[in-house]
Design a protein around this motif. Sequence first.
Motif, short mmCIF file in Angstrom:
data_model
loop_
_atom_site.label_atom_id
_atom_site.label_comp_id
_atom_site.label_asym_id
_atom_site.label_seq_id
_atom_site.Cartn_x
_atom_site.Cartn_y
_atom_site.Cartn_z
N GLN A 284 0.87 -1.17 0.00
CA GLN A 284 0.00 0.00 0.00
C GLN A 284 0.91 1.22 0.00
O GLN A 284 1.68 1.45 0.94
CB GLN A 284 -0.90 0.01 1.24
N ILE A 285 0.86 2.01 -1.10
CA ILE A 285 1.69 3.21 -1.21
C ILE A 285 0.75 4.41 -1.30
O ILE A 285 0.16 4.67 -2.36
CB ILE A 285 2.62 3.14 -2.44
N VAL A 286 0.59 5.09 -0.15
CA VAL A 286 -0.40 6.18 0.01
C VAL A 286 -1.77 5.59 -0.33
O VAL A 286 -2.27 4.74 0.39
CB VAL A 286 -0.05 7.41 -0.85
N THR A 287 -2.38 6.00 -1.46
CA THR A 287 -3.69 5.45 -1.82
C THR A 287 -3.60 4.42 -2.94
O THR A 287 -4.61 3.82 -3.32
CB THR A 287 -4.64 6.58 -2.26
N GLN A 618 10.27 2.81 2.96
CA GLN A 618 9.49 2.92 1.72
C GLN A 618 9.47 4.37 1.25
O GLN A 618 9.12 5.28 2.00
CB GLN A 618 8.06 2.43 1.96
N ASN A 619 9.87 4.58 -0.01
CA ASN A 619 9.83 5.91 -0.63
C ASN A 619 8.53 6.00 -1.44
O ASN A 619 8.39 5.34 -2.47
CB ASN A 619 11.05 6.11 -1.52
N ASP A 620 7.59 6.82 -0.97
CA ASP A 620 6.29 6.89 -1.62
C ASP A 620 6.37 7.53 -3.01
O ASP A 620 5.46 7.34 -3.83
CB ASP A 620 5.30 7.66 -0.76
N ASN A 755 4.74 2.49 10.43
CA ASN A 755 4.97 3.76 9.76
C ASN A 755 4.18 3.80 8.45
O ASN A 755 2.99 3.55 8.43
CB ASN A 755 6.47 3.99 9.55
N ASN A 756 4.84 4.09 7.31
CA ASN A 756 4.13 4.10 6.03
C ASN A 756 4.23 2.77 5.29
O ASN A 756 3.87 2.66 4.12
CB ASN A 756 4.67 5.22 5.13
N VAL A 757 4.72 1.72 5.98
CA VAL A 757 4.88 0.40 5.38
C VAL A 757 3.65 -0.44 5.65
O VAL A 757 3.25 -0.62 6.80
CB VAL A 757 6.14 -0.31 5.93
#
Length: 800
Positions: A284-287, A618-620, A755-757
């Motif tokens: 899942q990368i942002v949306t 993760q680099n979005d 986090n964002n992962v």
Amino acid sequence: MKKIFILSLITICSLTRLAVAQTASVNGQIKSSSETLPGATVQLLHLPDSAAVSAQIADANGNFRFTNPKNGSYVVKAVMMGFQNTTSNSFSFTGQSITLPALVLKNSTKALKAVTINGQVPQLEQKSDRLVVNVEKMITTGDNALEVLKKAPGIKLDKDDNILYRNNGGVNIMIDGRMTYMSSSEVSNYLKSLPANAVSKIELIANPPANFDAAGTAGVINIIMKRNRLQGFNGTATATTVYGTYGKVFGGANLNYNTGKLSFYTRANGGHAASYNKLNLGRQIVTDLYSQENYWHPIGDNVSYTSGADYFATAKQTFGFMFRGYNSPQNAKVTSNSVTTNQLGQQIGSVYMLKPQYTNTRTYSFNVNYSYAIDTLGQKLSFDADYVRSSNINNETFSNIYFDAAGTRLGDTVKQRNDNPAKYNIRSLKVDYVWPFAKTWRAETGWKSSWVSTNNNARFENLTAGNWITDLRRSNHFLYDENINAGYLTFNKTVGKKWEFKAGVRAEQTVSTGNSITQQEVVGRNYWKLFPSLFAAYKINIDHQLNASYSGRISRPGYSNLNPFTFFSDPYTAIKGNPYLQPSFSKSWLMSYTYKSFQVLSLSYVRVNNAVSTIISQNDQTKESIATYQNLGNTSSLNATSAGSFNIKKWWNVTANLDASYDKVNTMTQGTPYRSERLSWSAGTDQTFTLLKNFRIQLSGYYYSPSISGLARTLSGSQIDAAINKTFMDKKATLSFKVRDIFFGNRYRSILQYNNVNTTWQNEWESRRFSLGFTYQFGNLKIKTARNRNTGATSEENRM
């Protein structure tokens, strides 16, 4: 440290000279009319009452030696089945060594009736300091050594087939008492190349004593290979064919030649195999949802070989050497299809990757050993020297094709290539001294020094305008040098016939330098630590035993884990080393209760500080996910295990194990607190049915529940196997057939969320397989002799 080393050597040599100077003995040899008689029972009898003073077994050359008897008159009596008993003439001992004339035993004139002895060796045996899995008890047709190992109590594999013991990856793998000198992934690949029927036993040592290296937070696993220690020439040959999705063939031989004075052995195994691994990865990368399917199809050969010899120079001195090699060239076709969809489920882009890959690992190790048995009471001095050289080749060519939302190709194919060679050199010297004293006491001391150097020159290049241009962001030349010096002291005390105590301490100094030439970054370390160990055993009676132990351990980072090189497996997925990794330290407690050969309950607790794990960044914007080795805060695991074997009927044997674990992780992840804890369990059983006409059937199954491993939450899995074998040709030949993972339930599935992962993994491989195997034993299988020795290289190999 050098002064301490020299002083230790002087002290040990002085003790040896003192012991030799104070030793006087009665020596002799047992013979028949035509040859010496190893294995004869020899008694020293005091006159005039013929009271037995001491007894021993004649060595491989028929020699015996009684050390420091009291002054007086004696005779020596020799006894051996098939011969008449013989007694020497009387003699007087006055404190000076004497050698008696050879005692000649005559053949017995009595005929002995044929006797058949059927012994059942349990599949699991609980020793005072380790749990032993007798692999020869199992039907292992078509299995490799790694597949057998993961059935042992407390053993799991992570998604990359790295070995976990008590849910901890910090475990040292030894083969025949020697470290394997490979990284975790290389150890797994090496064990996959070994057929399971080449393995004799697996020893699980949760809390190793101080004479073991302190490395390995989870303990030590020692894999003992089959070695027929019989006089004359003998051996075993094996051949196996396997089919799952692809075909495989394996073969090997184990040869032994023993003259009594010289014992020579060699073992070679090889195979050709094709396989596959399919990874489905969701992020899942942002949306947006990023879906990836990687397919790995390797075709390769592997060969492993071991040769060695023991030379029994005298009754007290033994020289030995051993050479081991491993070579695994492999070509693989790797594809990756990555698709990105938005929150409405619409495709917004994709990339297809084709990556031909060639890899090869070559490892060669050489050991020389000397052992001096100072007396018959167990006083002993031994030396080991080891040299290991290993090289890894990894050549890859990437072809990446990008598509837009409509599936239209964007631009030309992006071509890249990677050349990632690595070389390792390891040397070690080790000396050990054992001194039994005061009847119930035993002391051990020793020293070990090791030197490691690695050289990894990774080059990543992009094809630009027809020229290959080095990508400095993905290239790095890394050198690493390390010296470890260690000394230990242990004391063992028995109290009566029920209690045994052991206490020890090990001191280790580590001096290392990591040099990233490309990044002009040098990281040096110099530290030393003490590692205590305590053991207590209480034998309630012949059937019941209680054990308790404690040890402190260290787990140093793997050599490649310190390399800051970024290794890309596809355009969006990579792993990167960390030169600032710190060693992790653990404290381990264990208590167990054993009834006969059944481990009724083993309760352990392991707490690890600075445990090493991979953290994904993760680099979005670029969609890159880079896993970096980092130290976690602390992890802990409370584990309970019950395992053993028993007979329901004489022809029906059951081996079962039940394992429960409560695991916790408490750390900071990229500046954010992370905490996870979970109760998990696993269970396994082997049902063996011995039928008429030398047929045997085995049904096996195991299940593991959801659990946590590092920062990942893993899902459940299971496997059911069935096998049948038949022995014939006077039990020298065995034909076996086996089906593995009948219901195709063995998968690795995990979830990462912090986090964002937000990532899900699912790995599947060629787990359902059909195999047909043949084993044949030949040569002399009757007279046992020779020694079983463990040599002295340590945990450096597991970190390559």
